[in-house]
Design a protein around this motif. Structure first.
Motif, PDB file in Angstrom:
ATOM      1  N   ILE A 184     -21.312  19.376 -44.287  1.00  0.00           N
ATOM      2  CA  ILE A 184     -22.346  19.171 -45.309  1.00  0.00           C
ATOM      3  C   ILE A 184     -23.630  19.914 -44.939  1.00  0.00           C
ATOM      4  N   PRO A 207      -7.300  11.217 -57.696  1.00  0.00           N
ATOM      5  CA  PRO A 207      -8.496  10.473 -57.253  1.00  0.00           C
ATOM      6  C   PRO A 207      -8.302   9.750 -55.921  1.00  0.00           C
ATOM      7  N   TYR A 235      -9.344  11.052 -52.401  1.00  0.00           N
ATOM      8  CA  TYR A 235     -10.758  11.118 -51.993  1.00  0.00           C
ATOM      9  C   TYR A 235     -11.307   9.744 -51.607  1.00  0.00           C
ATOM     10  N   ASP A 238     -13.858   9.810 -48.997  1.00  0.00           N
ATOM     11  CA  ASP A 238     -14.859  10.877 -49.089  1.00  0.00           C
ATOM     12  C   ASP A 238     -16.163  10.354 -49.674  1.00  0.00           C
ATOM     13  N   GLN A 239     -17.167  10.266 -48.827  1.00  0.00           N
ATOM     14  CA  GLN A 239     -18.476   9.810 -49.291  1.00  0.00           C
ATOM     15  C   GLN A 239     -19.543  10.644 -48.594  1.00  0.00           C
ATOM     16  N   PRO A 240     -20.218  11.550 -49.241  1.00  0.00           N
ATOM     17  CA  PRO A 240     -20.077  11.948 -50.640  1.00  0.00           C
ATOM     18  C   PRO A 240     -18.843  12.844 -50.838  1.00  0.00           C
ATOM     19  N   HIS A 241     -18.449  13.020 -52.112  1.00  0.00           N
ATOM     20  CA  HIS A 241     -17.331  13.926 -52.395  1.00  0.00           C
ATOM     21  C   HIS A 241     -17.744  15.356 -52.059  1.00  0.00           C
ATOM     22  N   LEU A 242     -16.755  16.175 -51.673  1.00  0.00           N
ATOM     23  CA  LEU A 242     -17.056  17.594 -51.383  1.00  0.00           C
ATOM     24  C   LEU A 242     -16.086  18.483 -52.152  1.00  0.00           C
ATOM     25  N   MET A 243     -15.863  18.162 -53.429  1.00  0.00           N
ATOM     26  CA  MET A 243     -14.867  18.913 -54.206  1.00  0.00           C
ATOM     27  C   MET A 243     -15.266  20.363 -54.419  1.00  0.00           C
ATOM     28  N   GLY A 244     -16.558  20.603 -54.584  1.00  0.00           N
ATOM     29  CA  GLY A 244     -17.006  21.976 -54.748  1.00  0.00           C
ATOM     30  C   GLY A 244     -16.673  22.550 -56.109  1.00  0.00           C
ATOM     31  N   GLU A 279     -24.421  16.708 -52.214  1.00  0.00           N
ATOM     32  CA  GLU A 279     -23.893  16.976 -53.548  1.00  0.00           C
ATOM     33  C   GLU A 279     -24.821  17.935 -54.274  1.00  0.00           C
ATOM     34  N   GLY A 327     -16.035   8.905 -53.449  1.00  0.00           N
ATOM     35  CA  GLY A 327     -14.890   9.739 -53.804  1.00  0.00           C
ATOM     36  C   GLY A 327     -14.967  10.435 -55.139  1.00  0.00           C
ATOM     37  N   ALA A 328     -13.855  10.365 -55.877  1.00  0.00           N
ATOM     38  CA  ALA A 328     -13.742  11.107 -57.125  1.00  0.00           C
ATOM     39  C   ALA A 328     -14.750  10.616 -58.162  1.00  0.00           C
ATOM     40  N   PRO A 354      -9.393  16.505 -60.242  1.00  0.00           N
ATOM     41  CA  PRO A 354      -8.753  15.213 -60.074  1.00  0.00           C
ATOM     42  C   PRO A 354      -9.502  14.065 -60.739  1.00  0.00           C
TER      43      PRO A 354
END
Lengths: 204, 539
Positions: A54, A86, A89, A92-98, B195, B260-261, B328
């Motif tokens: 991050i 979903p 993840y 995952d906190q925060p999400h890092l989907m990009g 984010e 998450g999502a 997703p």
């Protein structure tokens, strides 16, 4: 005054309605998504590595969300893995989907590239292992020492990418980051791939 | 998809369409007595037909009162302008500083994309840090503060009464600046929340909520005192923006709430709302004031402008998830956002009809008025970038453009060619009126315009073409990944050229701004126009 209050209240109500649709409902739906059995929670080192990921802003060039095959098959062809769900993840906190693929997707980089040595060299200077790469070098995550101690992890950087004098050893940051990258392995099967085929409007 | 979700999905659409029809009906039957008279609210009696342009002072050409009523109106307006002087000056000067800071970070980020070894050993300027620093500096520093400055300046003009509680807005500006400094230093030090659009640590975000609240106080106090019957459409947009942003910013930054999502949906819902419900209403609102004001001609369809406002609120608030197409998250959610993205054509077309329609017959004025040229080009680019955005949300287009530089080009078309151009125009208009000094140099404004304009055109064209090719290559699984990187390099270099031109224009602009403040500019007896034409209002 009444009219201004009416405008402001109307504007706020519309936003609340949108919040209900786009925040509350997806949250209630996805919070109940099953966590895949084989998905492991991150270890302490992996979580520290995630913080490095991050703080170095890796997310601005790397996504962590292979696309649905009905949408685009290329991700699977490149070996980036099945489409994510979903539940993947859950930790995952925060999400890092990009949202950018200046570099490749990293959802399964741990499975695709299990060699720690490769990761260390690549982070020290990406061009040492990938020709023409435009990824930044992260030399500041390494130290150059004259004589490595027995406890040091030595990284042998191929010529001409290493320092002129001394030996490159890892820092804890580099080790944590690579631990996180290696943990990015979502090759286990999941129950429900969302909308497998194009045109299945019901999302089943 | 569960029946509940199907039901609610159908419901949202029906509510949106129903609300729209109700609105059309209420406007058509004149339920709120909006019409030609409301469109004239921003003019003093007898002022329609007289151009108002960067002439500020008592002896300004267009401002010169013609009779006693006129004298009264002009004096009142001057008092209104002066009442907002301190907070507006604070906000605009801060915005210009953040513009320069943000541009330098942006240019360095762009250079690093094709020169990866540039300053590579300094952690604080690694690409992954300066890119979000660029975004936050220009979005929250430049665009938000300049927008707030213009809003605070517009409030007393729109309500025809001096600004009440100006001190709150000045305090808000300083708290906002403090938040900017702490936020940017945090990202540089690697303390990002992680984010996109929400990088500032949530502890710092509290400052922005406070600052935004302080800036809203004068608006509410002044509204109570208003001397006009009609609320002009610009005030609708400003009130909407000032209500929406604090709510959005607070909700999206609540720590640890969305994992998450679900976090991704909140992230992108917020990120697009910053554009749609914060900077867009401010930009469109400013243009709704400036274009008619400069031309001395009311907007052609006032009723349409209200339809535009409410449809923007209904549709723009639900477009965010088009950033996660193919991702997703539930399909119904993505579809909902795509539908609303396409529906955005309605507010965009209403605004286009009004802005461009009002311009018809007056395009010649673009040659002499700096504000009009900046604002109208900005408005034109609003139409262009919004229609492009609706197209981009379609699955068939998005499959190519998602994950590529094309999106970055689109973002700059919106935030720069649309919004920043309107803000530039507003600054050129406002500064002489609150300081009583004219812009010192006509040439600097001309140079600013052409550098910024050519820069953004090069920028957007290069990234749109390069991004499209990149997207096609990414879709072809047989193409080696590094090929998708190599093919973008010429376009990334062209982007750096465009970015350098834009940055140069900002340095000139900032220098000009400082010169105006420090040297006092010229006495405000003549407007600084592109050409020394005789304004229409001269008698």
């Amino acid at each position: 005054m009444t009219r201004t209050i009416a405008i402001m209240a109307g504007a706020a109500l519309i936003l609340l309605f949108a919040t209900l649709m786009l925040v509350v409902m997806p949250y209630t739906q996805m919070a109940g998504a099953p966590v895949p059995d084989e998905l492991e929670a991150y270890s302490e080192a992996e979580l520290r590595g995630r913080e490095i990921y991050i703080s170095q802003g890796c997310v601005y060039c790397h996504s962590q969300q292979p696309r649905d095959p009905g949408f685009s098959n290329a991700d699977q062809q490149r070996g980036w893995g099945r489409a994510s769900v979903p539940g993947d993840y859950a930790y995952d906190q925060p999400h890092l989907m990009g949202t950018m693929r200046t570099g490749p997707d990293l959802f399964n980089i741990g499975a695709r590239q299990p060699s720690e040595t490769w990761h260390y060299i690549h982070l020290y200077n990406p061009r040492a292992v990938v020709e023409d790469s435009i990824m930044p070098a992260y030399r500041y995550l390494f130290r150059v020492v004259r004589e490595p101690l027995p406890s040091d992890t030595v990284v042998n950087i191929p010529d001409p990418y290493g320092p002129e004098h001394g030996t490159v050893v890892t820092t804890r940051e580099a080790k944590d980051l690579v631990a996180y990258l290696k943990a990015l392995d979502h090759t286990y099967p999941v129950e429900t791939l969302p909308h497998k085929q194009k045109g299945d409007a019901n999302g089943r | 998809m569960t029946p509940t979700i199907a039901f609610l999905l159908a419901l949202t659409f029906l509510i949106s369409v129903g609300a729209l029809l109700a609105l059309v009906w209420s406007i058509a039957t004149d339920q709120f007595s909006h019409g030609a008279s409301a469109a004239r609210t921003i003019f003093a009696a007898g002022e329609v037909g007289r151009a108002e342009d960067p002439a500020a002072g008592r002896h300004g050409l267009a401002d010169a009162p013609r009779d006693a009523t006129d004298e009264e109106a002009v004096t009142a307006r001057r008092e209104a302008d002066l009442s907002s002087r301190v907070p507006v000056l604070t906000l605009l000067a801060s915005a210009v500083v953040w513009l320069v800071v943000g541009s330098l970070y942006g240019l360095l980020s762009s250079l690093k994309m094709h020169m990866p070894e540039l300053l590579a050993d300094i952690e604080a300027v690694t690409f992954g840090r300066i890119r979000p620093m660029h975004l936050n500096a220009v979005a929250y520093g430049w665009a938000s503060m300049a927008g707030l400055g213009a809003a605070v300046w517009l409030v007393p003009r729109l309500f025809k009464t001096p600004l009440m509680g100006a001190g709150y807005a000045t305090a808000g500006a300083w708290v906002w600046n403090l938040g900017m400094v702490l936020g940017l230093v945090s990202i540089g030090a690697g303390l990002s929340d992680g984010e996109e659009w929400l990088e500032f640590p949530w502890q710092v975000d509290a400052l922005f909520v406070l600052a935004g609240g302080l800036c809203a106080v004068p608006l509410l106090l002044t509204v109570r005192n208003r001397q006009v019957r009609h609320l002009y459409v610009t005030s609708w947009y400003l009130m909407g923006a000032l209500i929406w942003f604090p709510l959005l910013f607070l909700l999206a930054n609540l720590p640890y709430l969305f994992p998450g999502a679900a976090g991704a949906t909140v992230n992108w819902w917020f990120a697009h709302n910053v554009l749609g419900l914060w900077v867009t209403p401010i930009g469109v609102g400013i243009a709704y004031y400036m274009i008619p004001k400069i031309l001395g001609k009311p907007v052609i369809s006032y009723r349409l402008s209200l339809l535009g406002f409410w449809s923007l609120a209904l549709f723009y608030s639900q477009v965010g998830i088009h950033h996660l197409i193919g991702g997703p998250v539930p399909t119904w959610l993505v579809t909902l956002s795509i539908v609303h993205s396409v529906m955005m054509v309605i507010p965009v077309v209403t605004v286009a009809i009004n802005h461009h329609g009002t311009m018809i017959g007056h395009f010649g004025r673009l040659r002499d008025s700096p504000t009009l040229r900046f604002v109208w080009i900005g408005s034109l680019m609003y139409t262009a970038s919004s229609l492009q955005g609706s197209m981009e949300a379609l699955r068939s287009v998005n499959v190519v453009t998602h994950f590529t530089h094309y999106t970055v080009g689109h973002a700059h078309l919106g935030m720069y060619a649309f919004l920043s151009f309107i803000l530039f125009g507003a600054v050129y208009f406002i500064m002489p009126r609150i300081t009583g000094w004219e812009w010192p140099s006509r040439r600097l404004i001309v140079l600013h315009f052409w550098l910024a304009f050519s820069g953004i055109i090069i920028y957007v064209v290069a990234l749109s073409i390069g991004g499209w090719f990149q997207g096609l290559a990414l879709l072809d699984g047989d193409t080696a990944f590094m090929e998708t990187v190599r093919l973008t390099l010429p376009y990334l270099k062209a982007r750096s050229v465009g970015g350098a031109l834009m940055t140069a224009s900002h340095l000139l602009f900032a220098g000009h701004f400082l010169t105006l403040l420090w040297l006092g500019g010229r006495p405000a007896d003549r407007p600084t126009l592109f050409r020394s034409t005789i304004p229409e209002g001269r008698t």
